[in-house]
Design an enzyme around this catalytic site. Structure first.
Site, PDB file in Angstrom:
ATOM      1  N   ARG A 113     -19.080  39.617  12.237  1.00  0.00           N
ATOM      2  CA  ARG A 113     -17.637  39.999  11.987  1.00  0.00           C
ATOM      3  C   ARG A 113     -16.607  39.215  13.822  1.00  0.00           C
ATOM      4  NH1 ARG A 113     -21.073  45.359  12.947  1.00  0.00           N
ATOM      5  NH2 ARG A 113     -21.866  44.339  14.375  1.00  0.00           N
TER       6      ARG A 113
ATOM      7  N   LYS B 176     -37.723  38.496   8.309  1.00  0.00           N
ATOM      8  CA  LYS B 176     -38.467  40.299   8.479  1.00  0.00           C
ATOM      9  C   LYS B 176     -37.733  41.358   8.881  1.00  0.00           C
ATOM     10  CE  LYS B 176     -41.024  39.580  13.168  1.00  0.00           C
ATOM     11  NZ  LYS B 176     -42.137  39.256  13.412  1.00  0.00           N
TER      12      LYS B 176
ATOM     13  N   HIS C 264     -42.092  33.053   9.373  1.00  0.00           N
ATOM     14  CA  HIS C 264     -42.078  32.070  10.350  1.00  0.00           C
ATOM     15  C   HIS C 264     -43.167  31.324  10.300  1.00  0.00           C
ATOM     16  CE1 HIS C 264     -42.338  34.667  13.630  1.00  0.00           C
ATOM     17  NE2 HIS C 264     -42.908  33.730  14.095  1.00  0.00           N
TER      18      HIS C 264
ATOM     19  N   LYS D 198     -46.026  26.845  10.366  1.00  0.00           N
ATOM     20  CA  LYS D 198     -46.426  26.440  11.159  1.00  0.00           C
ATOM     21  C   LYS D 198     -47.208  25.534   9.882  1.00  0.00           C
ATOM     22  CE  LYS D 198     -45.949  29.573  14.622  1.00  0.00           C
ATOM     23  NZ  LYS D 198     -45.409  29.316  15.077  1.00  0.00           N
TER      24      LYS D 198
ATOM     25  N   GLU E 167     -49.898  37.023  23.387  1.00  0.00           N
ATOM     26  CA  GLU E 167     -48.947  37.224  23.737  1.00  0.00           C
ATOM     27  C   GLU E 167     -49.078  37.375  25.429  1.00  0.00           C
ATOM     28  OE1 GLU E 167     -44.709  37.784  22.112  1.00  0.00           O
ATOM     29  OE2 GLU E 167     -46.410  39.190  21.257  1.00  0.00           O
TER      30      GLU E 167
ATOM     31  N   ASP F 237     -45.090  44.215  13.408  1.00  0.00           N
ATOM     32  CA  ASP F 237     -44.896  43.590  14.226  1.00  0.00           C
ATOM     33  C   ASP F 237     -45.719  42.224  14.395  1.00  0.00           C
ATOM     34  OD1 ASP F 237     -42.153  42.461  15.784  1.00  0.00           O
ATOM     35  OD2 ASP F 237     -43.828  41.981  17.214  1.00  0.00           O
TER      36      ASP F 237
ATOM     37  N   HIS G 163     -48.456  38.709   9.744  1.00  0.00           N
ATOM     38  CA  HIS G 163     -48.722  37.558   9.966  1.00  0.00           C
ATOM     39  C   HIS G 163     -50.133  37.727   9.289  1.00  0.00           C
ATOM     40  CE1 HIS G 163     -44.946  36.451  11.562  1.00  0.00           C
ATOM     41  NE2 HIS G 163     -45.077  37.245  12.512  1.00  0.00           N
TER      42      HIS G 163
ATOM     43  N   LYS H 102     -50.195  42.283  23.132  1.00  0.00           N
ATOM     44  CA  LYS H 102     -49.350  41.608  24.239  1.00  0.00           C
ATOM     45  C   LYS H 102     -49.737  41.958  25.889  1.00  0.00           C
ATOM     46  CE  LYS H 102     -44.212  41.870  21.957  1.00  0.00           C
ATOM     47  NZ  LYS H 102     -43.838  40.883  21.820  1.00  0.00           N
TER      48      LYS H 102
END
Ligand code: NAP
Length: 511
Positions: free
Chosen positions: A47, A156, A186, A190, A224, A243, A248, A348
């Protein structure tokens, strides 16, 4: 590499972050390796009012920052050539009547460039648009493959739970055939994830051991070292289970656990992955607390710096119960894996960023050289490092030189980076190229997505219905709540810790 047929890549949400950071840089890398078709263009849509020139300027910046394959000055010329292939069309993605204008634009571009009416549509918009755009495309005849190929790449998340995932699937399948759909994960792009298949099925030494007779347990970690940053608002509606685990980590479990496919093609491989996901032993709602640990990082000191807890992050509810950490134990109920626990964890603000699969082999049945119990229980481990420092590590016992038969654990360590001239393509590069070639092997199929949501559903339900189930706090910079250790029942075993806790205890870290 094969060269795909001429086509136009049409990106919805082209003014967004994903297009800028990942998609266009990845397509440039393909161009730089001369693996795009001679007649090719990207048509960005959104947009936001942008001219072709303004879109090219923005994408140039993205390529300069994020393309992997831009090593020398000669590339500048290539970037400019590539930018000429980029176009932009501003329109209201939501408004069905505006798709006639999009169709005109697309067919005009197609006849100017000679791209043979082959189009790939990439949905890089908020998920709320995943049911809207395909429907509008279909109404304007843009999903039918009568005059060229039409493929749809969906980002996703594929739903938020089983119900929404099913609705999304049904909606997509109303307008496109499964063969036209490319659900991107993704992780599958890998190189090291793909190498799981090669390691397993091209080496005679591993496959005979890859089962309940020789494997004691399997451990999958994806950690992470950063928090949610400025994505707190998004993460509040997601959490680690949605997530990371549903997609994954279960996919990695599928690749570790699958039977050898009959052929290396899309359906053979994906059939085997689905069978694993369908064989996951359901965790009953009342057992969730026993098998699944959730956690949330709290403020701490990491490498001498004070860091916020999750509840202090921007966009996060100060009383949030969204999990930033999940550890889980489950079983695959089939002939190969009966009784072998799979442990997975993700989080995380853990001490380091690493994704790895560890196959823990059973100890030898007779402990010939064991003079102490630690050695007696020593297990061989095969560590498959997905990221960073992609490679393979085998841990095994060797004799300590000198008197007696003392055993110590040593490493046989292979790093991809040691292969001369190795260029590891980004996941998006690999996946986009596959879609251009019509190869969906590394994309998620609808039935696999459904099976993964079915497995996750009772966990979501238990967390929703029972607020007695704790969200365990863990200091940022540590490996998560201590109770996660209790998932591993055998007293002499723990999770593999690729590096030490960083909270309050120095900065030592090695993989
Ligand atoms: N960024 C990543 O690394 C990443 C990774 C994995 C998955 N994803 C997924 O990829 C998708 C895109 O992510 P992103 O980070 O690029 O998001 P983003 O920065 O918010 O961009 C999405 C684009 O979609 C358009 N858009 C926003 N709201 C819209 C609406 N209500 N209706 C129609 N169009 C709308 C916007 O363009 P206009 O305003 O110009 O229309 C915006 O530029 C998301 O679904 C995300 O979950 C992203």
């Amino acid at each position: 590499m094969k060269i795909p047929k001429n086509h136009i890549l049409v990106i919805f949400g082209a003014s967004g972050d994903l297009t800028y950071r990942k998609l266009v840089p990845a397509v440039f890398d393909l161009y730089d390796q001369n693996v795009l078709p001679e007649k090719f263009a990207i048509l960005g849509l959104g947009r936001t009012a942008l001219s072709d020139e303004a879109f090219r300027e923005k994408m140039k910046e993205g390529i300069e920052k994020f393309a992997l394959n831009k090593k020398d000055a000669s590339v500048t010329e290539k970037v400019n050539q590539f930018l000429d292939k980029l176009y932009y069309h501003a329109f209201n993605t939501k408004a069905e009547e505006e798709y006639a204008g999009l169709k005109d634009k697309l067919f005009t571009l197609d006849s100017q460039l000679g791209t043979d009416k082959n189009f790939i549509f990439y949905l890089a918009t908020p998920p709320s648009m995943y049911t809207v755009i395909p429907c509008h495309l279909a109404k304007h005849g843009l999903s039918s493959e009568e005059d060229g190929f039409r493929r749809l790449i969906v980002e996703k998340p594929f739903g938020y739970d089983l119900e929404t995932a099913n609705k999304l699937n049904e909606s997509l399948l109303k307008d496109f055939d499964e063969e036209q759909l490319y659900r991107i994960d993704h992780y599958l792009g890998k190189e090291t994830v793909q190498n799981l298949l090669v390691t397993r099925f091209s080496n005679a030494i591993y496959e005979p051991l890859w089962n309940r007779n020789y494997v004691s347990h399997v451990e999958i970690t994806s950690s992470e070292s950063i928090g949610v940053g400025n994505r707190g608002g998004y993460y509040e509606g997601s959490g680690a289970l949605r997530d990371m685990v549903q997609n994954h980590l279960l996919l990695l479990a599928g690749l570790v656990g699958m039977e050898p496919p009959a052929l290396i093609n899309s359906n053979s491989i994906r059939n085997e992955i689905v069978k694993v996901l369908q064989s996951l032993r359901p965790i009953k709602e009342e057992d969730v607390e026993k098998y699944v640990i959730r956690g949330q990082y709290v403020g701490s000191t990491v490498k001498g710096q004070a860091v916020n807890g999750y509840r202090e992050e921007n966009g996060v509810n100060p009383e949030s119960r969204t999990e930033t950490y999940v550890a889980m134990k489950f079983f695959i109920d089939n002939m190969r894996w009966g009784g072998v626990p799979f442990y997975i964890r993700t989080g995380k603000m853990l001490p380091t960023r690493v994704t790895e699969v560890v196959i823990h082999f059973k100890p030898t049945p007779h402990h010939l050289f064991a003079s102490n119990s630690a050695i007696a229980q020593q297990q061989n481990q095969l560590v498959i490092r997905i990221q960073p420092d992609e490679g393979l590590l085998l841990k095994f016992g060797m004799k300590v030189p000198g008197a007696g038969f003392n055993v110590q654990n040593v490493n046989m360590d292979f790093h991809y980076s040691e292969l001369a001239d190795t260029y590891l393509p980004s996941a998006y590069e690999r996946l986009l190229h596959d879609c251009m070639l019509g190869d969906s092997t590394l994309y998620s199929r609808g039935d696999a997505v459904k099976a993964a949501w079915e497995f996750v559903k009772p966990i979501q339900e238990a967390w929703k219905n029972n607020d007695q189930i704790k969200v365990h706090g863990y200091p940022a910079g540590t490996w998560g709540p201590d109770v996660a250790d209790d998932l591993i029942e055998e007293p002499h075993l723990t999770w593999r810790y690729p590096c030490k806790n960083l909270a309050n205890d120095g900065n030592y870290c090695e993989l």
